[in-house]
Design an enzyme around this catalytic site. Structure first.
Site, short mmCIF file in Angstrom:
data_model
loop_
_atom_site.label_atom_id
_atom_site.label_comp_id
_atom_site.label_asym_id
_atom_site.label_seq_id
_atom_site.Cartn_x
_atom_site.Cartn_y
_atom_site.Cartn_z
N GLY A 34 0.79 -1.23 0.00
CA GLY A 34 0.00 0.00 0.00
C GLY A 34 0.83 1.28 0.00
N GLY A 39 9.59 -2.23 0.75
CA GLY A 39 10.58 -2.32 1.83
C GLY A 39 10.00 -2.22 3.24
N CYS A 42 10.89 -1.32 7.80
CA CYS A 42 12.35 -1.43 7.91
C CYS A 42 13.08 -0.44 7.00
CB CYS A 42 12.74 -2.87 7.60
SG CYS A 42 14.49 -3.15 7.50
N ILE A 180 14.40 1.23 20.23
CA ILE A 180 14.12 2.37 19.34
C ILE A 180 14.32 3.69 20.09
CG2 ILE A 180 12.27 3.54 18.05
CD1 ILE A 180 11.23 0.75 17.27
N GLU A 199 11.36 5.82 31.85
CA GLU A 199 11.09 4.38 31.70
C GLU A 199 10.26 3.87 32.87
OE1 GLU A 199 11.55 1.73 29.48
OE2 GLU A 199 10.62 0.59 31.11
N HIS A 441 44.78 -10.88 14.10
CA HIS A 441 45.19 -9.80 14.99
C HIS A 441 45.61 -8.60 14.15
CE1 HIS A 441 47.02 -7.77 18.39
NE2 HIS A 441 48.09 -7.55 17.62
P1 FAD Z 1 6.95 -4.28 7.96
O1 FAD Z 1 8.35 -3.95 7.71
O2 FAD Z 1 6.21 -3.47 8.97
O3 FAD Z 1 6.21 -4.21 6.56
C1 FAD Z 1 4.86 -4.40 6.41
C2 FAD Z 1 4.42 -3.73 5.14
O4 FAD Z 1 3.09 -4.16 4.84
C3 FAD Z 1 4.35 -2.21 5.22
O5 FAD Z 1 5.07 -1.65 4.16
C4 FAD Z 1 2.87 -1.89 5.07
O6 FAD Z 1 2.63 -0.70 4.32
C5 FAD Z 1 2.36 -3.09 4.30
N1 FAD Z 1 0.95 -3.37 4.51
C6 FAD Z 1 0.29 -3.50 5.68
N2 FAD Z 1 -1.00 -3.81 5.47
C7 FAD Z 1 -1.16 -3.87 4.13
C8 FAD Z 1 -2.26 -4.15 3.29
N3 FAD Z 1 -3.45 -4.46 3.79
N4 FAD Z 1 -2.08 -4.09 1.95
C9 FAD Z 1 -0.87 -3.77 1.43
N5 FAD Z 1 0.21 -3.52 2.17
C10 FAD Z 1 0.07 -3.58 3.51
N6 FAD Z 1 14.59 -4.33 13.27
C11 FAD Z 1 15.82 -4.84 13.17
O7 FAD Z 1 15.96 -6.05 13.02
N7 FAD Z 1 16.93 -4.03 13.22
C12 FAD Z 1 16.84 -2.69 13.39
O8 FAD Z 1 17.85 -2.00 13.43
C13 FAD Z 1 15.54 -2.12 13.51
N8 FAD Z 1 15.40 -0.79 13.67
C14 FAD Z 1 14.15 -0.27 13.73
C15 FAD Z 1 14.02 1.10 13.88
C16 FAD Z 1 12.78 1.67 13.94
C17 FAD Z 1 12.66 3.16 14.10
C18 FAD Z 1 11.61 0.85 13.82
C19 FAD Z 1 10.24 1.46 13.84
C20 FAD Z 1 11.73 -0.51 13.66
C21 FAD Z 1 13.00 -1.09 13.63
N9 FAD Z 1 13.16 -2.46 13.50
C22 FAD Z 1 14.42 -2.99 13.44
C23 FAD Z 1 12.01 -3.39 13.41
C24 FAD Z 1 11.76 -3.78 11.95
O9 FAD Z 1 11.55 -2.63 11.19
C25 FAD Z 1 10.58 -4.72 11.86
O10 FAD Z 1 10.76 -5.82 12.71
C26 FAD Z 1 10.40 -5.23 10.44
O11 FAD Z 1 10.22 -4.17 9.54
C27 FAD Z 1 9.20 -6.17 10.35
O12 FAD Z 1 9.08 -6.62 9.05
P2 FAD Z 1 7.69 -7.08 8.44
O13 FAD Z 1 7.98 -7.53 7.06
O14 FAD Z 1 7.03 -8.02 9.35
O15 FAD Z 1 6.75 -5.79 8.41
#
Ligand code: FAD
Length: 462
Positions: A34, A39, A42, A180, A199, A441
Site C-alpha cells: 500500500g 521495503g 524497515c 528504538i 522508563e 590480529h
Molecule cells: P513491515 O516492515 O512493517 O512491513 C509491512 C508492510 O506491509 C508495510 O510496508 C505496510 O505498508 C504493508 N501493509 C500492511 N497492510 C497492508 C495491506 N493491507 N495491503 C498492502 N500492504 C500492507 N529491526 C531490526 O531487526 N533491526 C533494526 O535496526 C531495527 N530498527 C528499527 C528502527 C525503527 C525506528 C523501527 C520502527 C523498527 C525497527 N526495526 C528494526 C524493526 C523492523 O523494522 C521490523 O521488525 C520489520 O520491519 C518487520 O518486518 P515485516 O515484514 O514483518 O513488516
C-alpha cells in the site's frame, strides 16, 4: 482475474524476502504493498533511516571527541540538519529502489494498493480481485499508542516523526528505554539535544542480560542522556511549540513534569492487520492481536500463512526475513525452518549492544549449571587504538558440556561480532571450539575468542 501460486501482502523484510524466495523456487508470485515504495517499515521508517542518522551522528561524535587526539586538527564539523535528512532520504531511496529491481529481476508482480482477503484464495487490491493458491500475511506492525498521549508527529512523535523532526530540539523526552527510544535518543543527544529517557521499569532494554543493561545505561549517561526510571507517564500536554510530560513515580506515587521541545513515544509496537478482513475470515488472533500460526506459519484458515511482526516473536527485520524464506520453502514443498533460539538482537548505539541465546538471569531461573567467560575490550589492542575500549564480551556455556548457550556483547561492532557466536551456536559448538579457532590480529573479534578462552583455562590478555 490474475492467478498466482502465492500472493504476499506487505513488502517489508518479511514480505519481500518471502516473495523473492517463492519466485526463486518457481512459484508465480505477487506482492501487495500500500505504501508508495517497497521495503516496509524497515527500509522506509525503521532500521535503515535510523541507522543512517546513527552513522552520521557517530561521525560527528568522532570528529568532536576523538579527531584531535589522533592529530586531526582543524575546523570541527557543524550540523546541516536538512542535508543530514537528505542523506537519510537518499539512503532510503537507494534501498527501496533496490527491492523494486529485485522484484523485476525475479518476475514478481507488485500489486500497488492496500490489500484485503475477501475469502480464502482471493486477494482484493483496489477494485481488482486476484486468485491465489496461497496467501502470506506480512503486514508488519505500527507504533503502540500510550493512553493520555496524543501523537501529532511534529512535537509529540513516534519513531516515524522522530526520523524527520523539523529541527534538532533543545530538549527531548523519550518515553520508553527500549531499542528504538535509545537509538533515536542517542542520535539527538549527539546532535546536542538534552535528552531525558523516562522508563516505567527499573532497568533499560527489558529482557536483556542485567550486566549489559547496567554497563549500557552507565555508558549512555556518560554520553549525556539522563534517565528517570520506575516512572509511569500520565500524560503529555502541548502548548504552542512546547510539551510537558507528566509522570508518576512507581516508588512513592509522587508526580513531576519534564518540559520538552519534542517528545518521542517509544513504548513498543503492535501488529498491524487492519483492513485485511481477518475477523470475517475467521483467522484466529492471540490476545495481543498477533495472527496465530503453527510451526509452519499456517494460520487457522487453510492456505493462509503469516510471518514477521504480524505474528508472535521478536519484532526484528531478520526474524521476519527468516520466516519469509522458511514459509516460501514450505509452500514449495520443502522443509522451511527457523531456529528461534539463535536470533540475534542488536542495538546500534555506540558502543553497540548485541545479544543471542539465553541470559544469565534465564539460566539461573532454569536452574541450569553454566559458566560465564567474560573479556573486557580494555584488553583488546584494536579497541584501545580506536577509542572503543568500553564494554565486554560475555559467553555463557553449559558447565558440563561447554556448549554455548548465549552471548552478550557491549562494545565496538558488537552487531557484527555476534554472528561468529550465532554460527557456532547453530552448529552446537562448545566455547572451546571458538577458543581454538585462530582469530586475526588486531581485530575486535579477538575479544570473542578471549571470552571463549575465559570459559576454559582463562583469557590471555586479562
Ligand atoms: P513491515 O516492515 O512493517 O512491513 C509491512 C508492510 O506491509 C508495510 O510496508 C505496510 O505498508 C504493508 N501493509 C500492511 N497492510 C497492508 C495491506 N493491507 N495491503 C498492502 N500492504 C500492507 N529491526 C531490526 O531487526 N533491526 C533494526 O535496526 C531495527 N530498527 C528499527 C528502527 C525503527 C525506528 C523501527 C520502527 C523498527 C525497527 N526495526 C528494526 C524493526 C523492523 O523494522 C521490523 O521488525 C520489520 O520491519 C518487520 O518486518 P515485516 O515484514 O514483518 O513488516
Amino acid at each position: 482475474m490474475a492467478s498466482y501460486d502465492v500472493i504476499v501482502i506487505g513488502s517489508g523484510p518479511g514480505g519481500y524476502v518471502c516473495a523473492i524466495r517463492c519466485a526463486q523456487l518457481g512459484l508465480k508470485t505477487a506482492c501487495v504493498e500500500g505504501r508508495e515504495t517497497l521495503g516496509g517499515t524497515c527500509l522506509n521508517v525503521g532500521c535503515i533511516p535510523s541507522k543512517a542518522l546513527l552513522h552520521a551522528t557517530h561521525m560527528l561524535h568522532e570528529a568532536e571527541h576523538n579527531f584531535s587526539k589522533m592529530g586531526l586538527k582543524g575546523k570541527s564539523p557543524s550540523v546541516d540538519w536538512k542535508q543530514m535528512l537528505a542523506y537519510k532520504q537518499e539512503t532510503i531511496e537507494t534501498n527501496t529502489k533496490g527491492i523494486e529491481f529485485l522484484f523485476k529481476k525475479n518476475k514478481i508482480d507488485w500489486l500497488k494498493g492496500w490489500g484485503s482477503i475477501p475469502q480464502a484464495g482471493r486477494v482484493k487490491v483496489g477494485d481488482e480481485v486476484h486468485e491465489a493458491k496461497n496467501i502470506v500475511i506480512a503486514t508488519g506492525s505500527e507504533s503502540s499508542a500510550l493512553p493520555g498521549v496524543e501523537v501529532d508527529e511534529k512535537i509529540v512523535v513516534t519513531s516515524t516523526g522522530a526520523l524527520e523532526l523539523a529541527s534538532v530540539p533543545k530538549k527531548m523526552v523519550v518515553i520508553g528505554a527500549g531499542v528504538i527510544g535509545l537509538e533515536l535518543g542517542s542520535v539527538y543527544a549527539r546532535l546536542g539535544a538534552e535528552v531525558t529517557v523516562v522508563e516505567y521499569l527499573d532497568a533499560i532494554t527489558p529482557g536483556m542480560d542485567a550486566e549489559v543493561q547496567k554497563t549500557f545505561q552507565r555508558t549512555l549517561k556518560k554520553q549525556g542522556l539522563s534517565f528517570v526510571m520506575g516512572a509511569a507517564v500520565q500524560g503529555v500536554e502541548v502548548k504552542g511549540k512546547k510539551a510537558s510530560v507528566r509522570y508518576k513515580s512507581r516508588k512513592d506515587d509522587s508526580e513531576a513534569t519534564l518540559d520538552a521541545d519534542a517528545v518521542l513515544v517509544a513504548t513498543g509496537r503492535r501488529p498491524f492487520t487492519d483492513g485485511l478482513g481477518l475477523e470475517d475470515l475467521g483467522v484466529a488472533l492471540t490476545a495481543r492481536g498477533q495472527v496465530k500460526t503453527d510451526a509452519h506459519w499456517a494460520t487457522s484458515v487453510r492456505d493462509i500463512y503469516a510471518i514477521g511482526d504480524a505474528i508472535e516473536g521478536p519484532m526484528l527485520a531478520h526474524k521476519a526475513e527468516d520466516e519469509g524464506m522458511a514459509v516460501a520453502e514450505v509452500l514449495a514443498g520443502k522443509a522451511g525452518h527457523v531456529n528461534y533460539g539463535v536470533i540475534p538482537g542488536v542495538i546500534y548505539t555506540h558502543p553497540e549492544v548485541a545479544t543471542v541465546g539465553l541470559t544469565e538471569e534465564q539460566l539461573k531461573a532454569e536452574g541450569r549449571a553454566y559458566k560465564a567467560g567474560k573479556f573486557s575490550f580494555m584488553g583488546n589492542g584494536r579497541a584501545k587504538a580506536n577509542f572503543a575500549a568500553d564494554g565486554f564480551v560475555k559467553i555463557l556455556a553449559d558447565k558440563t558440556t561447554d556448549r554455548i548457550l548465549g552471548a552478550h556483547i557491549i562494545g565496538p561492532m558488537a552487531g557484527d561480532l555476534i554472528h561468529e557466536i550465532c554460527v557456532a551456536m547453530e552448529f552446537g559448538a562448545a566455547a572451546q571450539d571458538l577458543a581454538m579457532t585462530c582469530h586475526a590480529h588486531p581485530t575486535y573479534s579477538e575479544a570473542v575468542r578471549e571470552a571463549a578462552l575465559a570459559c576454559g583455562d582463562g583469557a590471555i590478555h586479562s
